[in-house]
Design a protein around this motif. Structure first.
Motif, PDB file in Angstrom:
ATOM      1  N   LYS A   1       0.834  -1.203   0.000  1.00  0.00           N
ATOM      2  CA  LYS A   1       0.000   0.000   0.000  1.00  0.00           C
ATOM      3  C   LYS A   1       0.872   1.257   0.000  1.00  0.00           C
ATOM      4  CE  LYS A   1      -4.093   1.766   2.409  1.00  0.00           C
ATOM      5  NZ  LYS A   1      -5.070   1.415   3.470  1.00  0.00           N
ATOM      6  N   ILE A   2       0.442   2.251  -0.793  1.00  0.00           N
ATOM      7  CA  ILE A   2       1.176   3.511  -0.921  1.00  0.00           C
ATOM      8  C   ILE A   2       0.233   4.672  -0.662  1.00  0.00           C
ATOM      9  CG2 ILE A   2       2.293   5.076  -2.585  1.00  0.00           C
ATOM     10  CD1 ILE A   2       3.368   2.552  -3.989  1.00  0.00           C
ATOM     11  N   TRP A   3       0.732   5.655   0.080  1.00  0.00           N
ATOM     12  CA  TRP A   3       0.063   6.947   0.186  1.00  0.00           C
ATOM     13  C   TRP A   3       0.972   7.942  -0.522  1.00  0.00           C
ATOM     14  CZ3 TRP A   3       0.625   3.636   4.378  1.00  0.00           C
ATOM     15  CH2 TRP A   3      -0.554   3.073   4.869  1.00  0.00           C
ATOM     16  N   PHE A   4       0.484   8.524  -1.618  1.00  0.00           N
ATOM     17  CA  PHE A   4       1.312   9.430  -2.417  1.00  0.00           C
ATOM     18  C   PHE A   4       0.835  10.863  -2.257  1.00  0.00           C
ATOM     19  CE2 PHE A   4       1.984  11.891  -6.328  1.00  0.00           C
ATOM     20  CZ  PHE A   4       3.372  11.898  -6.338  1.00  0.00           C
ATOM     21  N   LEU A   5       1.783  11.762  -1.936  1.00  0.00           N
ATOM     22  CA  LEU A   5       1.513  13.189  -1.802  1.00  0.00           C
ATOM     23  C   LEU A   5       2.277  13.947  -2.876  1.00  0.00           C
ATOM     24  CD1 LEU A   5       1.274  11.869   1.143  1.00  0.00           C
ATOM     25  CD2 LEU A   5       1.607  14.189   1.994  1.00  0.00           C
ATOM     26  N   ARG A   6       1.547  14.659  -3.726  1.00  0.00           N
ATOM     27  CA  ARG A   6       2.202  15.594  -4.638  1.00  0.00           C
ATOM     28  C   ARG A   6       2.503  16.875  -3.865  1.00  0.00           C
ATOM     29  NH1 ARG A   6      -0.302  19.141  -9.656  1.00  0.00           N
ATOM     30  NH2 ARG A   6       1.698  19.997 -10.327  1.00  0.00           N
ATOM     31  N   HIS A   7       3.622  17.515  -4.171  1.00  0.00           N
ATOM     32  CA  HIS A   7       3.962  18.778  -3.512  1.00  0.00           C
ATOM     33  C   HIS A   7       2.884  19.828  -3.769  1.00  0.00           C
ATOM     34  CE1 HIS A   7       4.967  20.830  -7.268  1.00  0.00           C
ATOM     35  NE2 HIS A   7       5.594  19.730  -7.636  1.00  0.00           N
ATOM     36  N   GLY A   8       2.849  20.833  -2.897  1.00  0.00           N
ATOM     37  CA  GLY A   8       1.917  21.937  -3.070  1.00  0.00           C
ATOM     38  C   GLY A   8       2.329  22.863  -4.210  1.00  0.00           C
ATOM     39  N   GLN A   9       1.434  23.783  -4.529  1.00  0.00           N
ATOM     40  CA  GLN A   9       1.703  24.736  -5.615  1.00  0.00           C
ATOM     41  C   GLN A   9       2.999  25.499  -5.364  1.00  0.00           C
ATOM     42  OE1 GLN A   9       0.023  28.726  -5.881  1.00  0.00           O
ATOM     43  NE2 GLN A   9      -1.068  28.099  -7.735  1.00  0.00           N
ATOM     44  N   THR A  10       3.762  25.696  -6.425  1.00  0.00           N
ATOM     45  CA  THR A  10       4.995  26.476  -6.357  1.00  0.00           C
ATOM     46  C   THR A  10       4.852  27.770  -7.154  1.00  0.00           C
ATOM     47  OG1 THR A  10       5.991  25.540  -8.345  1.00  0.00           O
ATOM     48  CG2 THR A  10       6.330  24.328  -6.273  1.00  0.00           C
ATOM     49  N   VAL A  11       5.849  28.628  -7.005  1.00  0.00           N
ATOM     50  CA  VAL A  11       5.880  29.870  -7.778  1.00  0.00           C
ATOM     51  C   VAL A  11       5.833  29.565  -9.272  1.00  0.00           C
ATOM     52  CG1 VAL A  11       7.274  31.901  -8.334  1.00  0.00           C
ATOM     53  CG2 VAL A  11       7.094  31.122  -5.957  1.00  0.00           C
ATOM     54  N   TRP A  12       6.594  28.578  -9.697  1.00  0.00           N
ATOM     55  CA  TRP A  12       6.626  28.235 -11.121  1.00  0.00           C
ATOM     56  C   TRP A  12       5.348  27.549 -11.572  1.00  0.00           C
ATOM     57  CZ3 TRP A  12      12.135  26.568 -13.155  1.00  0.00           C
ATOM     58  CH2 TRP A  12      12.992  27.663 -13.039  1.00  0.00           C
ATOM     59  N   ASN A  13       4.708  26.756 -10.708  1.00  0.00           N
ATOM     60  CA  ASN A  13       3.386  26.222 -11.064  1.00  0.00           C
ATOM     61  C   ASN A  13       2.444  27.366 -11.410  1.00  0.00           C
ATOM     62  OD1 ASN A  13       3.293  23.569  -8.547  1.00  0.00           O
ATOM     63  ND2 ASN A  13       3.947  23.446 -10.678  1.00  0.00           N
TER      64      ASN A  13
ATOM     65  N   GLU B   1       8.895  -2.763   0.426  1.00  0.00           N
ATOM     66  CA  GLU B   1       8.605  -4.008   1.141  1.00  0.00           C
ATOM     67  C   GLU B   1       7.489  -3.861   2.160  1.00  0.00           C
ATOM     68  OE1 GLU B   1      12.324  -5.174   2.838  1.00  0.00           O
ATOM     69  OE2 GLU B   1      13.161  -5.823   0.910  1.00  0.00           O
ATOM     70  N   THR B   2       7.055  -2.633   2.420  1.00  0.00           N
ATOM     71  CA  THR B   2       6.047  -2.389   3.447  1.00  0.00           C
ATOM     72  C   THR B   2       5.226  -1.171   3.043  1.00  0.00           C
ATOM     73  OG1 THR B   2       5.757  -2.055   5.839  1.00  0.00           O
ATOM     74  CG2 THR B   2       7.569  -0.876   4.794  1.00  0.00           C
ATOM     75  N   PRO B   3       3.995  -1.009   3.531  1.00  0.00           N
ATOM     76  CA  PRO B   3       3.225   0.194   3.210  1.00  0.00           C
ATOM     77  C   PRO B   3       4.044   1.457   3.467  1.00  0.00           C
ATOM     78  CG  PRO B   3       1.815  -1.388   4.318  1.00  0.00           C
ATOM     79  CD  PRO B   3       3.215  -1.959   4.368  1.00  0.00           C
ATOM     80  N   THR B   4       4.006   2.372   2.497  1.00  0.00           N
ATOM     81  CA  THR B   4       4.957   3.488   2.479  1.00  0.00           C
ATOM     82  C   THR B   4       4.283   4.782   2.049  1.00  0.00           C
ATOM     83  OG1 THR B   4       6.734   1.940   1.898  1.00  0.00           O
ATOM     84  CG2 THR B   4       7.159   4.275   1.489  1.00  0.00           C
ATOM     85  N   VAL B   5       4.731   5.892   2.619  1.00  0.00           N
ATOM     86  CA  VAL B   5       4.336   7.222   2.165  1.00  0.00           C
ATOM     87  C   VAL B   5       5.400   7.726   1.194  1.00  0.00           C
ATOM     88  CG1 VAL B   5       3.959   9.632   2.841  1.00  0.00           C
ATOM     89  CG2 VAL B   5       3.073   7.765   4.283  1.00  0.00           C
ATOM     90  N   LEU B   6       4.958   8.209   0.040  1.00  0.00           N
ATOM     91  CA  LEU B   6       5.849   8.798  -0.948  1.00  0.00           C
ATOM     92  C   LEU B   6       5.466  10.250  -1.163  1.00  0.00           C
ATOM     93  CD1 LEU B   6       5.802   5.976  -3.685  1.00  0.00           C
ATOM     94  CD2 LEU B   6       7.441   6.255  -1.811  1.00  0.00           C
TER      95      LEU B   6
END
Length: 201
Positions: free
Chosen positions: A11-23, A147-152
């Protein structure tokens, strides 16, 4: 092009970074640096509200991109939890497009821009860039090592390919995926669930 395969990592919990100046400027970042805006910091705070009970219950390891926007997001969203920086989580290297706005790319490389309306395809078509095959292989390599549930904690295009691999999507389907900030993507057994903070819905 690599064969598109369905992976079934833990299992994975994936977080995209927040808005940036360039975004906000519609400027291609790739592996260049740009800091979070105030909105980006608020999006990371929303992720903190979502992920806090998960961290408390599961105590998962956390892997974070080395790029500063992801590190800033992790600091806010994970409340100082120990992290491991993994270079495989860096965004696609977009060659000569890095630092240019989308309008500048369209003016200087009209054919490439016209043929690649989705960001994933555009980044991977960039002259002197990483290309889709190497980008895909880098992400698949990280997945195979879990190998184990991970936050990315990483980046938008990285997350699209990650989600596509797990859900068995084609490259075209990956490129068309929505790419939210301020949420957490929960990935398990070939499925995706988008977790959002109740206060931001």
């Amino acid at each position: 092009m690599p064969a598109i395969i369905r992976a079934n990592p833990p299992k994975i919990w994936f977080l995209r970074h927040g808005q940036t100046v360039w975004n906000a400027e519609h400027r291609v970042q790739g592996q260049m640096e740009s800091d979070l805006t105030e909105l980006g910091q608020s999006q990371a705070a929303a992720q903190a509200a979502i992920i806090a009970p998960i961290l408390e219950t599961h105590r998962p390891p956390v892997l974070v991109s080395p790029l500063r926007r992801a590190q800033q997001t992790a600091e806010i969203a994970l409340g100082g939890m120990p992290i491991t920086t993994d270079p495989r989580l860096a965004e696609a290297q977009a060659g000569v497009f890095q630092g240019q706005t989308l309008s500048e790319i369209a003016a200087r490389y009209p054919q490439i821009r016209a043929e690649n309306p989705h960001a994933l395809d555009l980044f991977c078509a960039a002259p002197e860039g990483e290309g889709f095959e190497a980008f895909y292989a880098r992400i698949a390599n990280l997945l195979s090592a879990l190998e184990t549930p991970t936050v990315l904690v990483g980046h938008g295009l990285w997350g699209q390919v990650l989600r596509g691999i797990i859900c068995g999507l084609t490259r075209a389907e990956m490129a068309a995926l929505p790419n939210e900030q301020g949420c957490v993507y929960e990935l398990e057994n070939g499925t995706e669930r988008v977790l959002r903070d109740a206060q931001t819905r």
